[in-house]
Design an enzyme around this catalytic site. Structure first.
Site, mmCIF file in Angstrom:
data_model
loop_
_atom_site.group_PDB
_atom_site.id
_atom_site.type_symbol
_atom_site.label_atom_id
_atom_site.label_comp_id
_atom_site.label_asym_id
_atom_site.label_seq_id
_atom_site.Cartn_x
_atom_site.Cartn_y
_atom_site.Cartn_z
ATOM 1 N N GLY A 49 0.987 -1.295 -0.017
ATOM 2 C CA GLY A 49 -0.037 -0.167 -0.151
ATOM 3 C C GLY A 49 0.947 1.395 -0.022
ATOM 4 C CB SER A 51 0.346 4.224 -4.543
ATOM 5 O OG SER A 51 -0.753 3.710 -4.174
ATOM 6 C CE1 TYR A 54 -0.589 8.812 8.938
ATOM 7 C CE2 TYR A 54 -2.560 7.576 8.677
ATOM 8 C CZ TYR A 54 -1.791 8.775 9.465
ATOM 9 O OH TYR A 54 -2.306 9.617 10.249
ATOM 10 C CD GLU A 76 -1.559 2.993 -7.726
ATOM 11 O OE1 GLU A 76 -2.270 3.835 -7.941
ATOM 12 O OE2 GLU A 76 -0.998 2.909 -6.628
ATOM 13 C CB ALA A 113 -1.472 -6.142 -1.900
ATOM 14 C CG LEU A 140 -2.444 -3.487 1.535
ATOM 15 C CD1 LEU A 140 -3.007 -4.974 1.176
ATOM 16 C CD2 LEU A 140 -2.134 -2.987 0.072
ATOM 17 C CB ALA A 141 -6.794 1.580 3.085
ATOM 18 C CE1 TYR A 226 -8.174 8.379 14.387
ATOM 19 C CE2 TYR A 226 -10.482 7.753 14.330
ATOM 20 C CZ TYR A 226 -9.464 8.729 14.508
ATOM 21 O OH TYR A 226 -9.903 10.079 14.925
ATOM 22 C CE1 TYR A 236 -11.904 3.970 11.008
ATOM 23 C CE2 TYR A 236 -11.276 2.752 12.910
ATOM 24 C CZ TYR A 236 -11.015 3.063 11.584
ATOM 25 O OH TYR A 236 -9.826 2.820 10.842
HETATM 26 P P1 NAD Z 1 -4.820 5.175 1.228
HETATM 27 O O1 NAD Z 1 -6.065 5.082 0.626
HETATM 28 O O2 NAD Z 1 -4.190 6.682 1.291
HETATM 29 O O3 NAD Z 1 -3.833 4.064 0.715
HETATM 30 C C1 NAD Z 1 -4.233 3.044 0.540
HETATM 31 C C2 NAD Z 1 -2.971 2.234 -0.373
HETATM 32 O O4 NAD Z 1 -3.276 0.868 -0.431
HETATM 33 C C3 NAD Z 1 -2.997 2.771 -1.488
HETATM 34 O O5 NAD Z 1 -1.264 2.652 -1.962
HETATM 35 C C4 NAD Z 1 -3.560 1.626 -2.465
HETATM 36 O O6 NAD Z 1 -3.100 1.561 -3.814
HETATM 37 C C5 NAD Z 1 -3.191 0.485 -1.725
HETATM 38 N N1 NAD Z 1 -4.270 -0.571 -2.171
HETATM 39 C C6 NAD Z 1 -5.536 -0.736 -1.785
HETATM 40 N N2 NAD Z 1 -6.094 -1.741 -2.439
HETATM 41 C C7 NAD Z 1 -5.023 -2.596 -2.836
HETATM 42 C C8 NAD Z 1 -4.766 -3.814 -3.458
HETATM 43 N N3 NAD Z 1 -5.835 -4.537 -3.297
HETATM 44 N N4 NAD Z 1 -3.499 -4.382 -3.731
HETATM 45 C C9 NAD Z 1 -2.438 -3.533 -3.734
HETATM 46 N N5 NAD Z 1 -2.520 -2.247 -3.224
HETATM 47 C C10 NAD Z 1 -3.813 -1.686 -2.846
HETATM 48 O O7 NAD Z 1 -5.082 4.754 3.090
HETATM 49 P P2 NAD Z 1 -4.522 5.379 4.292
HETATM 50 O O8 NAD Z 1 -5.670 6.335 4.719
HETATM 51 O O9 NAD Z 1 -3.325 5.683 4.127
HETATM 52 O O10 NAD Z 1 -4.665 3.859 4.975
HETATM 53 C C11 NAD Z 1 -3.544 3.125 5.260
HETATM 54 C C12 NAD Z 1 -3.906 2.391 6.692
HETATM 55 O O11 NAD Z 1 -3.694 3.511 7.572
HETATM 56 C C13 NAD Z 1 -5.211 1.764 6.813
HETATM 57 O O12 NAD Z 1 -5.027 0.460 7.488
HETATM 58 C C14 NAD Z 1 -5.882 2.683 7.527
HETATM 59 O O13 NAD Z 1 -7.098 2.025 8.342
HETATM 60 C C15 NAD Z 1 -5.038 3.305 8.469
HETATM 61 N N6 NAD Z 1 -5.318 4.477 9.091
HETATM 62 C C16 NAD Z 1 -5.772 5.579 8.281
HETATM 63 C C17 NAD Z 1 -6.179 6.873 9.018
HETATM 64 C C18 NAD Z 1 -6.805 8.000 8.407
HETATM 65 O O14 NAD Z 1 -7.210 8.681 9.121
HETATM 66 N N7 NAD Z 1 -6.757 7.838 7.029
HETATM 67 C C19 NAD Z 1 -5.802 6.784 10.435
HETATM 68 C C20 NAD Z 1 -5.228 5.737 10.983
HETATM 69 C C21 NAD Z 1 -5.034 4.590 10.429
#
Ligand code: NAD
Length: 398
Positions: A49, A51, A54, A76, A113, A140-141, A226, A236
């Site tokens: 994840g 791209s 986080y 992508e 992934a 991954l999200a 989170y 949540y």
């Molecule tokens: P994001 O949407 O910015 O990034 C998600 C990444 O996962 C991207 O690189 C996307 O290409 C990749 N991805 C998704 N499906 C995929 C697949 N099938 N195969 C390969 N890659 C795949 O998400 P984020 O907000 O950075 O979240 C990342 C983690 O952090 C999650 O577990 C989320 O719950 C956690 N988190 C997020 C927050 C928030 O406020 N956004 C807060 C705390 C924790």
């Protein structure tokens, strides 16, 4: 083509190559300006994840803060002559170019992934190009996961549990504070959400990497969660997403057992709320984030994504000292968000906020700006009227 933002619901269907590059370069610049992390804290880092959000910030800190070689995985959409790629595709391209400039190894694999085939591609790449990894970031999200063993396509549902929920939220486009009604999840929807966002896939990854012998002694792995406060708990932590995140805690225990012979360690890290593609789609969260950002900015505590992740590496992942852990053994990085002064003020504002005073009590403008930045829009120094080649003159990143 001239690229402008085209917003459809929770996503922007266009992305700007030069803006995405400005985003990545800005994060790299931030890391370069910080006190260097312990030399060689991590040498080979795998980011699942990589791209956006986080994961991208982790990759940038690992590479430009620790000098690590990085292998990234993300999913992508490729560009065509007339259609832009996903922002992540441009981010990956910008990251790889910046790494190449300073002679850092960086490779990105584009695909699902959750599939065993991607695990094989990663293992092959580690064996042929990089060697064993000492950090695996699981970031991954996704709203869907095709289960690699059963073939079932699981779709997550962001819903409360038990009873219907009537709660304040914001319509981000219209800038209106609204009440939303959310039906409770069925047991199937809850199970599907756990299948998509829970810990099983993280376990599959660590099992495959361990069995292939591509984890270095002392290897660490971290996945993100989170927790938030009672304002967001109904949607949540006490909802379907919370069930998935509890499963991540379970997986962290199971992975720790697996890593024991290597002297390795799995941790869940609790991160702060940010604006990301994933978080923008969660009801209630945009309103909470708008209030939170305003309060944290007023109190001088606001952290950008890259600052938050740099602090995670500097004080926890790459540090020698004691970790800041909670009773469940999670790394707590949400200490500023959850600090007494911040939460007391956010909770005071919550019942008061309305469409009329949203700008005064909250930072919806900042939320919208951060949202557009994810897609490369709103960066100073980028000419958004310029004719740009969405393909960057090349094929996909892998
Ligand atoms: P994001 O949407 O910015 O990034 C998600 C990444 O996962 C991207 O690189 C996307 O290409 C990749 N991805 C998704 N499906 C995929 C697949 N099938 N195969 C390969 N890659 C795949 O998400 P984020 O907000 O950075 O979240 C990342 C983690 O952090 C999650 O577990 C989320 O719950 C956690 N988190 C997020 C927050 C928030 O406020 N956004 C807060 C705390 C924790």
């Amino acid at each position: 083509m001239i690229i402008k933002p085209r917003i459809r619901g929770f996503i922007c269907t266009t992305a700007h190559p030069a803006g995405c590059k400005a985003n990545v370069d800005g994060q790299i610049e931030y890391v370069r300006e910080q006190t260097p992390l312990p030399d060689g804290a991590f040498k080979n880092v795998l980011v699942l994840g990589c791209s956006g959000g986080y994961g991208l910030a982790c990759r940038i800190v690992a590479a430009f803060g620790c000098g690590a070689s990085t292998l990234g995985v993300s999913f992508e959409k490729q560009p065509t002559e007339t259609k832009t790629a996903t922002a992540g595709w441009y981010n990956n391209a910008a990251f790889e170019a910046a790494a190449a400039e300073v002679g850092l190894y960086a490779n990105t694999l584009d695909g699902d992934a959750f599939a065993d085939a991607m695990r094989e591609r990663v293992i092959d790449t580690l064996k042929s190009d990089m060697g064993p990894v000492d950090l695996v970031v699981y970031s991954l999200a996704s709203p869907v996961r095709q289960h690699p063993r059963t073939g079932v396509l699981h779709r997550s549902a962001i819903k409360p549990l038990g009873e219907a929920l009537d709660i304040k939220s914001v319509h981000v486009d219209r800038g209106e504070v609204v009440q939303v009604n959310l039906d409770p999840a069925t047991p199937e929807e809850t199970a599907d959400t756990v299948a998509v966002m829970g810990g099983e896939d993280w376990e599959y990854w660590m099992q495959a990497l361990a069995e292939a012998g591509v984890l270095a002694p002392g290897c660490k792995t971290v996945a993100f969660t989170y927790i938030g406060t009672e304002l967001t708990w109904p949607i949540y932590w006490d909802g379907t997403l919370g069930q998935a995140k509890l499963d991540l805690d379970r997986a962290s225990g199971a992975i720790n057992e697996r890593l024991e012979p290597l002297g390795g360690e799995a941790r869940v890290a609790v991160l702060k709320a940010i604006v990301s593609q994933a978080s923008s789609a969660i009801p209630v969260v945009p309103l909470y984030v708008a209030l939170l950002f305003k309060v944290m900015k007023e109190q001088g505590l606001h952290e950008e994504v890259i600052a938050h992740i740099h602090r995670l590496f500097a004080t926890q992942l790459a540090a020698d000292g004691a970790l800041r852990l909670d009773d469940e053994g999670r790394i707590r990085m949400d200490n500023l968000e959850l600090s007494e002064a911040v939460q007391a003020e956010v909770k005071r504002r919550w019942p008061l906020v309305s469409t009329a005073n949203l700008d005064e009590l909250g930072d919806l403008t900042g939320f919208r700006e951060d949202f557009l930045k994810i897609f490369g829009f709103g960066f100073c120094g980028v000419d958004y009227d310029a004719d740009v080649d969405p393909t960057l003159g090349r094929e996909g990143s892998s």
